[in-house]
Design a protein around this motif. Sequence first.
Motif, mmCIF file in Angstrom:
data_model
loop_
_atom_site.group_PDB
_atom_site.id
_atom_site.type_symbol
_atom_site.label_atom_id
_atom_site.label_comp_id
_atom_site.label_asym_id
_atom_site.label_seq_id
_atom_site.Cartn_x
_atom_site.Cartn_y
_atom_site.Cartn_z
ATOM 1 N N PHE A 163 0.944 -1.166 0.137
ATOM 2 C CA PHE A 163 0.135 0.237 -0.073
ATOM 3 C C PHE A 163 0.708 1.439 -0.171
ATOM 4 C CE2 PHE A 163 -1.843 3.530 2.736
ATOM 5 C CZ PHE A 163 -2.915 3.896 1.920
ATOM 6 N N MET A 164 1.897 1.346 0.732
ATOM 7 C CA MET A 164 2.724 2.590 1.058
ATOM 8 C C MET A 164 3.511 2.710 -0.369
ATOM 9 S SD MET A 164 2.339 3.574 4.013
ATOM 10 C CE MET A 164 3.653 4.391 4.676
ATOM 11 N N VAL A 165 3.936 1.766 -1.059
ATOM 12 C CA VAL A 165 4.815 1.978 -2.228
ATOM 13 C C VAL A 165 3.842 2.083 -3.335
ATOM 14 C CG1 VAL A 165 6.175 0.747 -3.770
ATOM 15 C CG2 VAL A 165 6.760 0.650 -1.554
ATOM 16 N N TYR A 166 2.845 1.643 -3.722
ATOM 17 C CA TYR A 166 2.003 1.576 -4.779
ATOM 18 C C TYR A 166 0.663 2.341 -4.937
ATOM 19 C CZ TYR A 166 5.298 -1.910 -6.414
ATOM 20 O OH TYR A 166 6.795 -2.466 -6.741
ATOM 21 N N GLU A 167 0.525 2.707 -3.438
ATOM 22 C CA GLU A 167 -1.251 3.178 -3.455
ATOM 23 C C GLU A 167 -1.214 4.755 -2.938
ATOM 24 O OE1 GLU A 167 -3.891 0.331 -2.416
ATOM 25 O OE2 GLU A 167 -3.143 -1.271 -4.013
ATOM 26 N N ARG A 168 -0.467 4.632 -1.960
ATOM 27 C CA ARG A 168 -0.645 5.824 -0.815
ATOM 28 C C ARG A 168 -0.465 7.338 -1.655
ATOM 29 N NH1 ARG A 168 2.506 9.170 1.980
ATOM 30 N NH2 ARG A 168 4.471 8.397 1.272
ATOM 31 N N ALA A 169 0.469 7.448 -2.498
ATOM 32 C CA ALA A 169 0.775 8.643 -3.281
ATOM 33 C C ALA A 169 -0.419 8.924 -4.224
ATOM 34 C CB ALA A 169 2.023 8.611 -3.738
ATOM 35 N N ALA A 170 -1.102 8.008 -5.024
ATOM 36 C CA ALA A 170 -2.070 8.265 -5.662
ATOM 37 C C ALA A 170 -3.289 8.709 -4.927
ATOM 38 C CB ALA A 170 -2.493 7.184 -6.490
ATOM 39 N N VAL A 171 -3.534 8.112 -3.764
ATOM 40 C CA VAL A 171 -4.740 8.524 -2.578
ATOM 41 C C VAL A 171 -4.383 10.150 -2.365
ATOM 42 C CG1 VAL A 171 -5.734 8.371 -0.409
ATOM 43 C CG2 VAL A 171 -5.021 6.218 -1.822
ATOM 44 N N VAL A 172 -3.022 10.448 -1.697
ATOM 45 C CA VAL A 172 -2.846 11.876 -1.330
ATOM 46 C C VAL A 172 -3.055 12.653 -2.558
ATOM 47 C CG1 VAL A 172 -1.035 13.333 -0.709
ATOM 48 C CG2 VAL A 172 -1.417 11.063 0.543
ATOM 49 N N ARG A 173 -2.818 12.480 -3.925
ATOM 50 C CA ARG A 173 -2.982 13.225 -5.035
ATOM 51 C C ARG A 173 -4.463 13.449 -5.190
ATOM 52 N NH1 ARG A 173 0.231 17.189 -6.091
ATOM 53 N NH2 ARG A 173 -0.859 18.389 -7.712
ATOM 54 N N ALA A 174 -5.336 12.323 -5.386
ATOM 55 C CA ALA A 174 -6.617 12.359 -5.720
ATOM 56 C C ALA A 174 -7.439 13.345 -4.529
ATOM 57 C CB ALA A 174 -7.219 11.026 -5.666
ATOM 58 N N GLU A 175 -7.094 13.186 -3.228
ATOM 59 C CA GLU A 175 -7.571 13.876 -2.376
ATOM 60 C C GLU A 175 -7.195 15.616 -2.361
ATOM 61 O OE1 GLU A 175 -8.817 12.789 1.339
ATOM 62 O OE2 GLU A 175 -9.512 10.942 0.619
ATOM 63 N N ARG A 176 -5.938 15.705 -2.783
ATOM 64 C CA ARG A 176 -5.363 17.069 -2.684
ATOM 65 C C ARG A 176 -6.144 17.863 -3.873
ATOM 66 N NH1 ARG A 176 0.991 18.810 -2.999
ATOM 67 N NH2 ARG A 176 0.481 21.331 -2.660
ATOM 68 N N LEU A 177 -6.551 17.096 -4.854
ATOM 69 C CA LEU A 177 -7.363 17.619 -6.001
ATOM 70 C C LEU A 177 -8.743 17.842 -5.708
ATOM 71 C CD1 LEU A 177 -5.924 15.431 -9.092
ATOM 72 C CD2 LEU A 177 -5.469 17.950 -8.386
ATOM 73 N N GLY A 178 -9.293 17.600 -4.463
ATOM 74 C CA GLY A 178 -10.504 17.929 -4.147
ATOM 75 C C GLY A 178 -11.776 17.153 -5.007
ATOM 76 N N LEU A 179 -11.351 16.089 -5.500
ATOM 77 C CA LEU A 179 -12.434 15.284 -6.286
ATOM 78 C C LEU A 179 -13.256 14.593 -5.334
ATOM 79 C CD1 LEU A 179 -9.817 13.575 -8.949
ATOM 80 C CD2 LEU A 179 -11.126 15.990 -9.229
#
Length: 444
Positions: A163-179
């Motif tokens: 999760f930390m390597v392959y998923e976490r950064a995408a979750v953070v990015r999607a949330e940062r965009l406010g989608l």
Amino acid sequence: MGYADRVSVTPGEEIGLHVSTTAPSFRVSAFRVGWYGGAEARLVWSSERIPGRVQPEPRFLSDTRTVRAQWPRTTALGTTGWPEGAYLLRLDTQDGHQRYIPLIVRSTQGAGRTVLMHAPATWQAYNRWGGSSLYEGPSGAYDDRSLAVSFDRPYDEDGAEKFMVYERAAVVRAERLGLPLAYTTGMDVHRDPKVLHGASAVICLGHDEYWTPEQRQHVTEARDAGTNVAFLGANTCFRRIRLEQEGTGSDRTVVCYKSSFRSDPFRTTDPALVTTDFRQSPAADPESSLTGVLYEGYPTDAPYVVHAADHWLYEGTGVRPGEGFDHLVGVEYDRVTPGAPVPAPLEITAHSPLVCNGRRSHADSAYYTLRGGAGVFATGTMRWVEGLMAGTPDGGRDHGMDARTRAFVTRTTDNLLRAFAEGPAARHRPAPRPNAPEVYRADA
């Protein structure tokens, strides 16, 4: 170390934790991953101190070489008031030892939202806790690997490495965009596709290799109904698996005989559920009919080379045709493969020369659309989500990728997520320009 008796819960449901520790006591803290004004997680709940104990040795099931801890439940926690999302449950002892347990607090409705689909079946396939995974056994060899792996055991490493390597950064990015976001797992989509109904998009994260036929069918049906789909990794939907009931509940075992499929008991009773690669008989169905690309190899390390620099995906990146980004292609890769079934029209947006096991080839990013309106994009590289962290203290094993690569991957990901969140991409973004024959003819 510990594990949860549920892969996911809806808000308010109870979850049991099974923990083993040599410490007299420990505490559980629940962190929701996201974007909080610069912080990438928020503490949602923490426990009082819980008495610790050393749990029994795990069981080994010889028929399938499965390791199962089967520990008694240590504690239960409720999730009332927890927002939907991706969580890390952190176990802390008084002397500073820590371990994670990943948990998805899943959404039941995804209409009008971008659905992030996490990949716990793949996390479990690679999990070596207890000495065996779907890749190797206690000897370290493939021949004595597990044929089925259990969720009734902790994860190896820090407890949440995949999760930390392959998923976490995408979750953070999607949330940062406010989608508008919804959260689920491939295992939940296998059981019930309702979260995909009316969704703007479904995002498959960085390493999502192990799918059931039911999960694939449900994602394909959502695509055909107009839901955009993005594959932010490579080697996606490669292995056909079954989920079976064992231990603490339903769907707690991932079965995949792979090259030993002739020993799969379903071979004579239900060939469509035999666990091997999707492209292999029986019931061969290459993943490219969904992803647009076909997994080809491992390992490689190569620059990501942009081909269609004027594609809407790359708006604002300033890239030029032929420009490359070192180390972004790896460690596994996909390509558009002549003769493999692919939807049309399909456009190759990046075409990256590489060498894998002494053989020259290419990795491809590809975009296609369907009459129902859906757009589908595949990065063709396993390192895309890692690229979102390149050159940062959180980058971890960023493979030498730099801040320039991070800026490119981030802007391209933003373009993709924003466009797909608007609804069927074929209706509001330029159509693909079919170019695969031209691109590969130029290589000949």
